[in-house]
Design a protein around this motif. Sequence first.
Motif, PDB file in Angstrom:
ATOM      1  N   MET A 184      43.979  28.125  37.380  1.00 57.94           N
ATOM      2  CA  MET A 184      43.212  28.734  36.312  1.00 57.94           C
ATOM      3  C   MET A 184      42.441  27.663  35.522  1.00 57.94           C
ATOM      4  SD  MET A 184      44.602  31.262  33.406  1.00 57.94           S
ATOM      5  CE  MET A 184      43.951  31.114  31.779  1.00 57.94           C
ATOM      6  N   ALA A 185      43.073  26.489  35.323  1.00 56.00           N
ATOM      7  CA  ALA A 185      42.435  25.437  34.520  1.00 56.00           C
ATOM      8  C   ALA A 185      41.171  24.914  35.168  1.00 56.00           C
ATOM      9  CB  ALA A 185      43.412  24.288  34.288  1.00 56.00           C
ATOM     10  N   THR A 186      41.098  24.942  36.493  1.00 52.90           N
ATOM     11  CA  THR A 186      39.930  24.404  37.180  1.00 52.90           C
ATOM     12  C   THR A 186      38.830  25.432  37.396  1.00 52.90           C
ATOM     13  OG1 THR A 186      40.971  24.840  39.313  1.00 52.90           O
ATOM     14  CG2 THR A 186      41.260  22.626  38.372  1.00 52.90           C
ATOM     15  N   SER A 187      39.094  26.696  37.064  1.00 54.48           N
ATOM     16  CA  SER A 187      38.073  27.718  37.280  1.00 54.48           C
ATOM     17  C   SER A 187      37.692  28.468  36.003  1.00 54.48           C
ATOM     18  CB  SER A 187      38.567  28.711  38.336  1.00 54.48           C
ATOM     19  OG  SER A 187      39.732  29.363  37.884  1.00 54.48           O
ATOM     20  N   CYS A 188      38.180  28.037  34.860  1.00 58.67           N
ATOM     21  CA  CYS A 188      37.882  28.730  33.606  1.00 58.67           C
ATOM     22  C   CYS A 188      36.610  28.164  32.964  1.00 58.67           C
ATOM     23  CB  CYS A 188      39.062  28.604  32.646  1.00 58.67           C
ATOM     24  SG  CYS A 188      39.278  26.952  31.983  1.00 58.67           S
ATOM     25  N   GLN A 189      36.257  28.694  31.822  1.00 59.37           N
ATOM     26  CA  GLN A 189      35.058  28.229  31.112  1.00 59.37           C
ATOM     27  C   GLN A 189      35.183  26.795  30.631  1.00 59.37           C
ATOM     28  OE1 GLN A 189      34.421  30.525  27.571  1.00 59.37           O
ATOM     29  NE2 GLN A 189      36.505  30.232  26.819  1.00 59.37           N
ATOM     30  N   TYR A 190      36.395  26.286  30.535  1.00 51.07           N
ATOM     31  CA  TYR A 190      36.621  24.921  30.070  1.00 51.07           C
ATOM     32  C   TYR A 190      36.835  23.923  31.212  1.00 51.07           C
ATOM     33  CZ  TYR A 190      37.665  27.336  25.668  1.00 51.07           C
ATOM     34  OH  TYR A 190      37.614  28.116  24.558  1.00 51.07           O
ATOM     35  N   ALA A 191      36.539  24.305  32.446  1.00 46.26           N
ATOM     36  CA  ALA A 191      36.874  23.481  33.616  1.00 46.26           C
ATOM     37  C   ALA A 191      36.293  22.070  33.524  1.00 46.26           C
ATOM     38  CB  ALA A 191      36.407  24.164  34.889  1.00 46.26           C
ATOM     39  N   ASP A 192      35.030  21.937  33.134  1.00 45.79           N
ATOM     40  CA  ASP A 192      34.429  20.605  33.030  1.00 45.79           C
ATOM     41  C   ASP A 192      35.120  19.764  31.965  1.00 45.79           C
ATOM     42  OD1 ASP A 192      32.623  21.253  34.990  1.00 45.79           O
ATOM     43  OD2 ASP A 192      31.030  21.818  33.589  1.00 45.79           O
ATOM     44  N   ILE A 193      35.434  20.391  30.846  1.00 43.64           N
ATOM     45  CA  ILE A 193      36.097  19.687  29.753  1.00 43.64           C
ATOM     46  C   ILE A 193      37.521  19.297  30.153  1.00 43.64           C
ATOM     47  CG2 ILE A 193      36.970  19.944  27.390  1.00 43.64           C
ATOM     48  CD1 ILE A 193      34.451  21.699  26.907  1.00 43.64           C
ATOM     49  N   VAL A 194      38.218  20.200  30.820  1.00 42.77           N
ATOM     50  CA  VAL A 194      39.582  19.918  31.274  1.00 42.77           C
ATOM     51  C   VAL A 194      39.580  18.725  32.224  1.00 42.77           C
ATOM     52  CG1 VAL A 194      41.509  20.815  32.647  1.00 42.77           C
ATOM     53  CG2 VAL A 194      40.438  22.257  30.913  1.00 42.77           C
ATOM     54  N   ASN A 195      38.647  18.710  33.170  1.00 38.90           N
ATOM     55  CA  ASN A 195      38.568  17.587  34.111  1.00 38.90           C
ATOM     56  C   ASN A 195      38.257  16.281  33.397  1.00 38.90           C
ATOM     57  OD1 ASN A 195      39.204  18.955  36.475  1.00 38.90           O
ATOM     58  ND2 ASN A 195      37.099  19.629  36.760  1.00 38.90           N
ATOM     59  N   ALA A 196      37.400  16.331  32.391  1.00 38.39           N
ATOM     60  CA  ALA A 196      37.071  15.114  31.634  1.00 38.39           C
ATOM     61  C   ALA A 196      38.257  14.632  30.817  1.00 38.39           C
ATOM     62  CB  ALA A 196      35.869  15.372  30.725  1.00 38.39           C
ATOM     63  N   LEU A 197      38.947  15.530  30.138  1.00 35.47           N
ATOM     64  CA  LEU A 197      40.089  15.142  29.314  1.00 35.47           C
ATOM     65  C   LEU A 197      41.242  14.611  30.158  1.00 35.47           C
ATOM     66  CD1 LEU A 197      40.224  18.055  26.708  1.00 35.47           C
ATOM     67  CD2 LEU A 197      39.269  15.769  26.407  1.00 35.47           C
ATOM     68  N   ALA A 198      41.411  15.154  31.367  1.00 31.51           N
ATOM     69  CA  ALA A 198      42.496  14.717  32.244  1.00 31.51           C
ATOM     70  C   ALA A 198      42.269  13.303  32.765  1.00 31.51           C
ATOM     71  CB  ALA A 198      42.660  15.693  33.402  1.00 31.51           C
ATOM     72  N   CYS A 199      41.090  12.743  32.539  1.00 33.97           N
ATOM     73  CA  CYS A 199      40.825  11.351  32.923  1.00 33.97           C
ATOM     74  C   CYS A 199      41.511  10.370  31.986  1.00 33.97           C
ATOM     75  CB  CYS A 199      39.315  11.076  32.936  1.00 33.97           C
ATOM     76  SG  CYS A 199      38.450  11.879  34.287  1.00 33.97           S
ATOM     77  N   LEU A 200      41.898  10.819  30.804  1.00 35.59           N
ATOM     78  CA  LEU A 200      42.602   9.947  29.864  1.00 35.59           C
ATOM     79  C   LEU A 200      44.080   9.895  30.233  1.00 35.59           C
ATOM     80  CD1 LEU A 200      40.994  11.010  26.475  1.00 35.59           C
ATOM     81  CD2 LEU A 200      40.605   8.903  27.742  1.00 35.59           C
ATOM     82  N   ARG A 201      44.638   8.707  30.162  1.00 43.81           N
ATOM     83  CA  ARG A 201      46.049   8.536  30.487  1.00 43.81           C
ATOM     84  C   ARG A 201      46.918   9.367  29.555  1.00 43.81           C
ATOM     85  NH1 ARG A 201      47.588   2.573  30.236  1.00 43.81           N
ATOM     86  NH2 ARG A 201      49.467   3.280  31.276  1.00 43.81           N
ATOM     87  N   GLY A 202      47.943   9.977  30.115  1.00 46.12           N
ATOM     88  CA  GLY A 202      48.874  10.763  29.324  1.00 46.12           C
ATOM     89  C   GLY A 202      48.538  12.233  29.269  1.00 46.12           C
TER      90      GLY A 202
END
Length: 161
Positions: free
Chosen positions: A1-19
Amino acid sequence: MATSCQYADIVNALACLRGLSLVGAFGLAAEIGDWTRFTGSTIGSYLGLVPSEHSSGESRSQGSITKSGNTYARHLLVEAAGAHKKPYRRPGVAELRQFELVSPATAARARLGNQRLHERAMRFEARHKMPAKAKTAIAREMAGWCWSLAAPLQEGLPMAA
């Protein structure tokens, strides 16, 4: 769901930060919603990661963090901040895979953020700061880095590296 929702681009960008795992990044993106309503310095106060202040005249006294705002988002950032104490020389395999999901400018910004947050954590360690205070300070700065990754994506602007 996280990769196909309206926030998918933001989720992928935020997941680049450690932790911040994919689930943590999704929770943060969903809790904040519209990142463009903040600036890099106001996001910390929205999350209650800034010190309270008692001032009168010339005297200025700062206390513990305000803890106002979104508790869940604050919790996600404080827990993620602990990862920046771990050794960091170069991105690991999982981190490199995550960088492939975002634009090169976003990946460069996230790398810069990871390095800065790690260096800051090491400075706190060298100064023997209390671990809870250090994690909170890292979380406050991490909120600003999250904003710098998410807000340009929501505005549809190209990110400056």
